[in-house]
Design a protein around this motif. Structure first.
Motif: not given
Length: 84
Positions: A29, A32, A59, A63
């Motif tokens: 995460f 990313n 977020a 994700i």
């Protein structure tokens, strides 16, 4: 070694292994999010796009990675969401 020292050694070992597991779980995460934020930054710097970076956008980027950042950019371009 006393029983207390052995107990503390086991406790420290459990905490270190738990922290390692948490870091290994969260690492994708973080990567990313970093790559997605880089894409958002480049879109703003190179193409002059205005995208509001909100917790929800972060977020989605964390994700989804690059596809998530492209989604945020497209939603901002069409005025659906993340418009500054």
């Amino acid at each position: 070694m006393t029983g207390l020292e052995i107990l503390l050694l086991i406790l420290v070992l459990v905490v270190v292994l738990g922290a390692s597991t948490i870091i290994q779980t969260v690492r994708p995460f973080i990567v990313n999010a970093a790559v997605g934020l880089l894409v958002l930054f480049l879109a703003q710097a190179i193409f002059g796009l205005q995208v509001a970076v909100t917790p929800i956008a972060l977020a989605i980027v964390a994700i989804g990675g690059v596809p998530g950042s492209l989604l945020v950019i497209l939603l901002s371009l069409f005025g659906v969401a993340f418009v500054p």
